[in-house]
Design a protein around this motif. Sequence first.
Motif, PDB file in Angstrom:
ATOM      1  N   SER A   1       0.463   7.404   4.170  1.00  0.00           N
ATOM      2  CA  SER A   1      -0.941   7.440   3.747  1.00  0.00           C
ATOM      3  C   SER A   1      -1.328   6.117   3.096  1.00  0.00           C
ATOM      4  O   SER A   1      -2.469   5.658   3.243  1.00  0.00           O
ATOM      5  N   GLY A   2      -0.388   5.475   2.378  1.00  0.00           N
ATOM      6  CA  GLY A   2      -0.658   4.159   1.807  1.00  0.00           C
ATOM      7  C   GLY A   2      -0.842   3.098   2.873  1.00  0.00           C
ATOM      8  O   GLY A   2      -1.710   2.224   2.743  1.00  0.00           O
ATOM      9  N   LEU A   3      -0.058   3.182   3.940  1.00  0.00           N
ATOM     10  CA  LEU A   3      -0.225   2.244   5.053  1.00  0.00           C
ATOM     11  C   LEU A   3      -1.592   2.413   5.702  1.00  0.00           C
ATOM     12  O   LEU A   3      -2.272   1.430   6.004  1.00  0.00           O
TER      13      LEU A   3
ATOM     14  N   GLY B   1       0.815  -1.206   0.000  1.00  0.00           N
ATOM     15  CA  GLY B   1       0.000   0.000   0.000  1.00  0.00           C
ATOM     16  C   GLY B   1       0.849   1.256   0.000  1.00  0.00           C
ATOM     17  O   GLY B   1       0.550   2.225  -0.714  1.00  0.00           O
ATOM     18  N   GLY B   2       1.923   1.261   0.787  1.00  0.00           N
ATOM     19  CA  GLY B   2       2.830   2.405   0.802  1.00  0.00           C
ATOM     20  C   GLY B   2       3.524   2.608  -0.532  1.00  0.00           C
ATOM     21  O   GLY B   2       3.677   3.750  -1.001  1.00  0.00           O
TER      22      GLY B   2
ATOM     23  N   CYS C   1       9.171  -0.539  -1.906  1.00  0.00           N
ATOM     24  CA  CYS C   1       8.988   0.784  -1.290  1.00  0.00           C
ATOM     25  C   CYS C   1      10.253   1.628  -1.416  1.00  0.00           C
ATOM     26  O   CYS C   1      10.196   2.822  -1.755  1.00  0.00           O
ATOM     27  N   ILE C   2      11.392   1.007  -1.133  1.00  0.00           N
ATOM     28  CA  ILE C   2      12.661   1.746  -1.218  1.00  0.00           C
ATOM     29  C   ILE C   2      12.909   2.206  -2.652  1.00  0.00           C
ATOM     30  O   ILE C   2      13.329   3.350  -2.896  1.00  0.00           O
ATOM     31  N   ALA C   3      12.636   1.318  -3.620  1.00  0.00           N
ATOM     32  CA  ALA C   3      12.833   1.692  -5.023  1.00  0.00           C
ATOM     33  C   ALA C   3      11.935   2.857  -5.404  1.00  0.00           C
ATOM     34  O   ALA C   3      12.371   3.792  -6.110  1.00  0.00           O
TER      35      ALA C   3
ATOM     36  N   GLN D   1      10.334  14.265   2.941  1.00  0.00           N
ATOM     37  CA  GLN D   1       9.147  14.371   3.797  1.00  0.00           C
ATOM     38  C   GLN D   1       7.877  14.021   3.026  1.00  0.00           C
ATOM     39  O   GLN D   1       7.006  13.310   3.528  1.00  0.00           O
ATOM     40  N   GLU D   2       7.762  14.495   1.782  1.00  0.00           N
ATOM     41  CA  GLU D   2       6.583  14.182   0.975  1.00  0.00           C
ATOM     42  C   GLU D   2       6.518  12.689   0.666  1.00  0.00           C
ATOM     43  O   GLU D   2       5.435  12.093   0.650  1.00  0.00           O
ATOM     44  N   GLY D   3       7.680  12.085   0.410  1.00  0.00           N
ATOM     45  CA  GLY D   3       7.707  10.646   0.126  1.00  0.00           C
ATOM     46  C   GLY D   3       7.255   9.824   1.318  1.00  0.00           C
ATOM     47  O   GLY D   3       6.463   8.876   1.170  1.00  0.00           O
ATOM     48  N   ILE D   4       7.758  10.184   2.510  1.00  0.00           N
ATOM     49  CA  ILE D   4       7.365   9.457   3.716  1.00  0.00           C
ATOM     50  C   ILE D   4       5.890   9.681   4.027  1.00  0.00           C
ATOM     51  O   ILE D   4       5.169   8.763   4.440  1.00  0.00           O
ATOM     52  N   THR D   5       5.410  10.908   3.802  1.00  0.00           N
ATOM     53  CA  THR D   5       3.986  11.190   4.031  1.00  0.00           C
ATOM     54  C   THR D   5       3.113  10.362   3.105  1.00  0.00           C
ATOM     55  O   THR D   5       2.088   9.809   3.517  1.00  0.00           O
TER      56      THR D   5
END
Length: 655
Positions: free
Chosen positions: A455-457, A181-182, A431-433, A447-451
Amino acid sequence: MGRRLAFAGGVLISLLVQPARAQDIEIDGPDVFLSNTPFTITVSAPRARDQVRFQVRLGDGTIVADSVIEPNGSVILNDVRLTGSEQAPVEVIVGGQVVAALDTPVFPGLVSILPPLVAILLALVFREVVTALFAGIWVGALFLNGFNPFQAIFATVNRFARGELADADHAAIILFTLMLGGMVAIMNHMGGMRAIVDAVAPIATTRRRGQIATWLAGLAVFFDDYANSLVVGNTMRPLTDRLRISREKLAYIVDSTAAPVAALFFISTWIGYQVSLIGGGLELAAQQNAGNPALVAELRGASAFGVFLETIPYLFYPILAIAMVGFIAMTGRDFGPMLEAERRAKGGALHREGAQLAADLAADLNEKEGAPRGRWWNGALPVVVLVVTVLYGLVATGIEALGPGDARSLRNIFGGADPYSPLMWGSVLGCIAALVLAIGQRILTIQEGITAWLSGLRAMMLAVVILLMAWSLGEVTTTLGTANFLAGVLSDTLPPTLLPLTVFVVAAVIAFSTGTSWATMAILLPLVVPLSIVMIGGMAESAADRAIFFGGIGSVLAGAIMGDHCSPISDTTVLSSTASSCDHVDHVRTQLPYALTVGGIGILFGSVPSVFGVPVWICLLAGLVSVFLVVRFIGQPVDLVVAGGKGESTGARLS
C-alpha cells in the motif's frame, strides 16, 4: 594493347589513392540546430585506412573547419553556429566531394524554451502537473518529429519516458522513493509514526516549535538532498499534521533545507560534483591562457576545493534561504499564499479542497487496531537503519573510487561517492528493519506487513509518474539545446561588475526552465570560471576582484539552486511534495514568493555591493537582517485568525 593497360593502371591507381569514401567518414551532431546558438559536431573516420583531410561546410557555404583526421580518429568542433530557419545541412567535404552530411532543421532559439514554458504555465494555471508535463514533452517532441502529432506522442513515451526510466540513476531514485513509501506505511500500521509524535509532543507543543523542529531536522540531514527531502518530510509529517501545520509549509521547510544544506556542507554528495566542475573550469582557463606561463602555473596550482571553500560566503541564496526558514518558524509569521495555507491549516484543513497529493498515505495513517502505544523505536529504528546505511554506502563507494595517490580525507571520500546506490540500499534495509520489528513483536503478521508495504508503494505511484515526466521534459530541453540558448545571454562585452548578478539570473532561468541544478552548473561553470579570470586579468587579488571571481562561481551554484526551487519540473521539488504529501503545484505556488524574495535580497545586498569592495561578511549580515525585517514587517502572524474566520477552508481536516 598498351593503351588499355595504361588506362587500367590509371584506374587502379586512382582507386588506391582515393582520399575517402562516403562510408569512411561519419558526422554526428544535435537533433536540432538553434539559430545563432553554439553547438558541437563530431567528425569521425571509423573505417579510414590513412589520414584524411576534410572540410566542414555549412548550408550557406561557410567553411568552419579545414583539418586532418587520423584513421579511427575523430575531430570535435565546438562553438559552431548556424543562421536562418531553413533546412541548412552541415556537410563534410573530402577532395571536393560531399562524403557525409547532417540534414537537420534549424529553429529560432526561442523554440527551445517552449516545452518547459508550456509545462510550467499549464501547471500553474490549472494546478494539474501530470497533464502539464506531458504537454510540455509533447511540444518538444513535435519539433523533433517534423510536426507530426502522432509521432510526437510515440516519441514522448518511447524515446523520452522509456529512456529516462532505463537510466540507472533514475531507477535508483524511483526504487528509493517506492521503498521509503513502503517503509513509512509499515511504521504507520504498527503505530511507530504515532509513537514518534507522542514522544516529541512534550517538546514540540506548538506550531512554532513544530516548525523549528522540522527546520533543525532538515539541517541535520546534510549529506544528500534527496535523502533530506524524503526522510525529513516523511518523518515529520505526522507531527506537523497534529500541530495543524499546512502541507505546503512542511514542503517548503523540507525543500529549503535540502539542496541549500547539501550545497553548503563540504561533506555531502554535492561536493565532488561541484569541485570537479570548478577544477575543469580552472584547467580550461589555463588552456585559454597558454601564452601566459605565470598565470597557467597559478591556475594549475590552485586547489579546486580551496576555490569552492572561498565561494561559500558568496552563496547568498542558499544561506539566506535557510535563514528565512528559521525566521519564519521562530516568528510564526507568513505572507502571500503561504499565509492563506497556514490559516486554512490552523482551522483544520491541512491541504486545500481538491488538492492532488503527490503521495497520499492517508489510508495508512490509522495503525492497526490494538497496536501498542509508546514504542517510539518502531518509528525511529527503521529511519536510523536507513540513514546509517546511506552514510556507510557513501563512505564505502567513496573509498572504492579513490585513486592510488588520493588521501582518505572526508572531502575525497564524499567527493567520489556514488550518490544513488546508497539511497537504494538504505531504503531496502529500512523496509526490512520495519518488517522485522512489526513481525518480531507480533504487531503484524507477515501477510499484513507485506500488504502494508504494498500500500505504501501504491501511494508513491503518482510521485514516480511526476518524477519520470519531469526527467523526460529535462531530456527534451537537453535535446533542443535550451540551456545552451539561455547561456548565450552571457557575452564577452559584459562589464565585470555585472558578472555575479548576470550569472545568478542566467543560472536561475536555466535551472527553472530545465528543472535541474546540476546540469545548470555543468553548463555554466566551464564558461564562468575562464570568463571571470579574463575579466579581472588573472587570479583574484583585490576585494573587488575576489568578489567577481568567487562571486561569479558562487552565483552559478546559488542561481542554480534558486531556479530549481522555483521550478515545478524539478525532481527535488517533486520529492519535497512527495515526502510532505502535498499538492505539487500548491507547493510551488506557496514557495515561489519566498524564493523570489530571498533571491532579490541576495542580489541587492550580496551580488551588487560585494563587487564594489564591500566585505562579504557585511553583505551577509545585511542580507540576514533584511530577510528578518521582511518576515517581521511584511509577514503576518498566522495565529491572528479566529475559528470560522476568512482563513478557514474546506479540505482534509483533523479530528
